[in-house]
Structures are given as C-alpha cells and as structure tokens.
Design an enzyme around this catalytic site. Sequence first.
Site, PDB file in Angstrom:
ATOM      1  N   ARG A 176       0.822  -1.210   0.000  1.00 39.01           N
ATOM      2  CA  ARG A 176       0.000   0.000   0.000  1.00 39.01           C
ATOM      3  C   ARG A 176       0.859   1.264   0.000  1.00 39.01           C
ATOM      4  O   ARG A 176       0.464   2.282  -0.574  1.00 39.01           O
ATOM      5  CB  ARG A 176      -0.938  -0.007   1.207  1.00 39.01           C
ATOM      6  CG  ARG A 176      -2.100  -0.975   1.045  1.00 39.01           C
ATOM      7  CD  ARG A 176      -3.055  -0.924   2.211  1.00 39.01           C
ATOM      8  NE  ARG A 176      -4.278  -1.673   1.914  1.00 39.01           N
ATOM      9  CZ  ARG A 176      -5.286  -1.800   2.745  1.00 39.01           C
ATOM     10  NH1 ARG A 176      -5.237  -1.226   3.941  1.00 39.01           N
ATOM     11  NH2 ARG A 176      -6.359  -2.483   2.410  1.00 39.01           N
TER      12      ARG A 176
ATOM     13  N   LYS B 286     -18.800 -15.302   5.175  1.00 35.41           N
ATOM     14  CA  LYS B 286     -20.243 -15.132   5.302  1.00 35.41           C
ATOM     15  C   LYS B 286     -20.922 -14.618   4.033  1.00 35.41           C
ATOM     16  O   LYS B 286     -20.384 -13.770   3.338  1.00 35.41           O
ATOM     17  CB  LYS B 286     -20.544 -14.166   6.451  1.00 35.41           C
ATOM     18  CG  LYS B 286     -20.131 -14.703   7.817  1.00 35.41           C
ATOM     19  CD  LYS B 286     -20.501 -13.721   8.915  1.00 35.41           C
ATOM     20  CE  LYS B 286     -20.153 -14.285  10.287  1.00 35.41           C
ATOM     21  NZ  LYS B 286     -20.526 -13.355  11.371  1.00 35.41           N
TER      22      LYS B 286
ATOM     23  N   GLY C 277      -8.166  -7.016   0.287  1.00 39.72           N
ATOM     24  CA  GLY C 277      -8.395  -7.702   1.553  1.00 39.72           C
ATOM     25  C   GLY C 277      -7.693  -9.043   1.647  1.00 39.72           C
ATOM     26  O   GLY C 277      -6.528  -9.189   1.287  1.00 39.72           O
TER      27      GLY C 277
ATOM     28  N   GLY D 167     -12.953  -3.737   1.405  1.00 39.72           N
ATOM     29  CA  GLY D 167     -14.298  -3.186   1.607  1.00 39.72           C
ATOM     30  C   GLY D 167     -14.718  -2.244   0.500  1.00 39.72           C
ATOM     31  O   GLY D 167     -15.868  -2.259   0.045  1.00 39.72           O
TER      32      GLY D 167
END
Length: 397
Positions: free
Chosen positions: A37, A201, A354, A377
Amino acid sequence: MELLNIKDLDLENKKVFIRCDFNVPMDEHSNISDDRRIRSAIATINYCLDQKCAVILASHLGRPKGEVVEKFSLAPVARRLNHLLKRDVVIAKDVVGEDAIAKAKALKSGEVLLLENLRYEPGETNNDEELSKKLASMAEYYVNDAFGVSHRAHSSVEGITKFFDNKHKAAGFLLSKEIQFFGKIIENPVRPFAAIVGGSKVSGKLEALVNLLPKVDKIFIGGGMAFTFLKQLGYDIGASLVEDDLLGEAQKIMDEAKKLGVKFYLPVDVIAAEKFEADSVIKIVTAQEIPHEWMGLDIGPATVRLYREGLNDVQTVLWNGPMGVYEMDRFARGSSKIANFVADSYATTVVGGGDTADLVQRVGLGEEMTFISTGGGASLELLEGKVLPGVAQLIKE
C-alpha cells in the site's frame, strides 16, 4: 465515471494534502510485513514533488478509536517512505495539534510531512466538520489516493473535499486506476466473465452477488459462505459455518442465476475437520455428507478440478474472497491451487483486495495477476454498485 485529474491541477510551488492508505500490516516489533500500500502511493507523491510541491501526507493505521496508542504510530511508515522516496520524511507529533500545524506551515517546496495517525482524532471516523476544516487549512490542494478507505465517509476522505473547489482537488493515480479497472470489468468485460466469490459469510457479499449476477457468465462460490447455499440445497453440512437467516436469500440468488443463465458453481467436496486447530484430524468428504460434529474448512480436490475446468475458457476473472481458512496451512491448499490456476491463465485477472490480496501475496503470485486492488471493503462496495463517499466529490461534472 470520470474523476478530477491530478494532472489538471496547477500544483507548482504549492502545498498539497494527499490522503493515502498506509494501513499496512506489522509484526510484534512494529516491522512492516507488507508495504504494497505504501509503494502504491509513490507514483502520486513523486508526481507532486516533481511539480515542486510541498507534500503533506495523511493516513490512518489500525483502530486506535480516537486515542493515542503507541503501537498505531505511523513512525515505521515514515521510515519506509524515507527509503522509498529517497528523501527525508518528517513526521508530526500529532494530527492537527500545534506540532502538525507548525510543521505544515513551515513546509517548503520539495519537502514531505507525514501527519500522525488520523484516527488518533476521535472526529476522523465521525466525519467531524471542524477536523475536516483544520486538515484542509494546511494546504491549497487536496488529492485522494486512498482507495482502501474511500468507502468511508470520514473527515480526511469525504468531509475535507467540501473545503476545496473542483480546481483544487483531484483523485491520485492509484484511486483513478482502481475506479477505472473495476468500472471496465463490471461494465464492459471481455467474455466469458467469471466471479470467484469466497470468504466466511454470505451477509458480507450478498449485495455484491446480487449486483454481479446480471453481469457475469459464471460464479464460483467458496469459503464459509458456501455452506449457507449447501444447507439450503438440503445437504448435511455438519458443524460448518452457516447463516440460517439467509437461507431464503441464498435460494433467491440460485434461482436468479438459473433464470439469467449464469452457471452457479458450489463445492462438491470439502476438507473437513473435527475442530478448527492446526493439529486436528482432517478428511475429504463430499459436500452432501459432512459428519455431524465436523466442519468444512476448505474446498476439496474434486472441487478444485471442477472449478479449474469451469474457468478454462474464461477471459475475465474477478476474485473476491478465499476458498477456505487460508491463514492455516492445512486449509489453504484449495485457495492456493485456484490462485495458481488463475495466475497461469490468459484471462484478465482482478483480485478484490483484503484477504484475497493477502492470499495471492502469500503464495508469491502477486506479480502474475493483472491487477490487485488495495481495498477489500471499497472494492466490495463498488461491486455492489455503490458510489463511494470519497469518490463522489471527485467525479468530473
């Protein structure tokens, strides 16, 4: 979506505030374990320095929750920036306190100042207008190059943009590249277009799946989220992770895929374990017959072969979410094999940040992918069809 371009700004001999995403992983000794990053922001920083700018950099690190916590200091980031930029990077002792304001005021062309962790200020995550105003007062220009937090309406991301007109703010090179890449593959992909969607999930990926269905030709499901679909099909999933309240939504997604002619792939076998531990007994079982007290923690070898076969003719691949609990070596094999196959393909391959980006780096395939997003996200919200708060104020009218 066309964004305000940094190259259209008259930056010469001015001060520019660059919101970066230096939220990098560190070990227990505060050594940066992955500086991707930071390296991703260098092009924008160097461009500004080439315009003889004075550069003020700002980022968050971790979640200090509005308090000064030493382990979340950006000092290690300043040291890495020193090395990458090959010039001194001064770090302020605070964010908008006396030290930061004084150092920003005294900053000369060609110099670089890094503010301390933005989230030391409780107003940052609350999008506090007063904090935004203080941050904006430090410079004549604002550049957002922090894709990873552009889905957050925070003071340094969204609030600050209101204090700059369109001639004094823009997207950095990284942010522009991220938006351009996702825009292109979602709106105009080379087909067949496949999405590999994993993670723990369904709830975290529900809107993304709904938005992707009309756009893709194939969807491959993995990770813990697969068991909600498998249970809805009537399979015995043992003690595997499941979201019972979303069984109906899972059925709707499968029905919609069938209606649209989208090939919807689910695991046919899994690596199951008695407990989630490194030394647990494991075995390969079919997806229909996971033993009562056992849990599925990775896709099995038959599923890997099935998914590879299904991906053979694909020209564009979007991957968001691992196929199993990749953090533990025993349950990382499925993800690793899919990563190797995707990397070796001739398709345009986009990894959605992520955990998936971390996985790809771990197996040494980062350079083999067409594009790896810096934001998990943020990329997910783009896939859901949302306009990110940090991007909305930078869209060219």
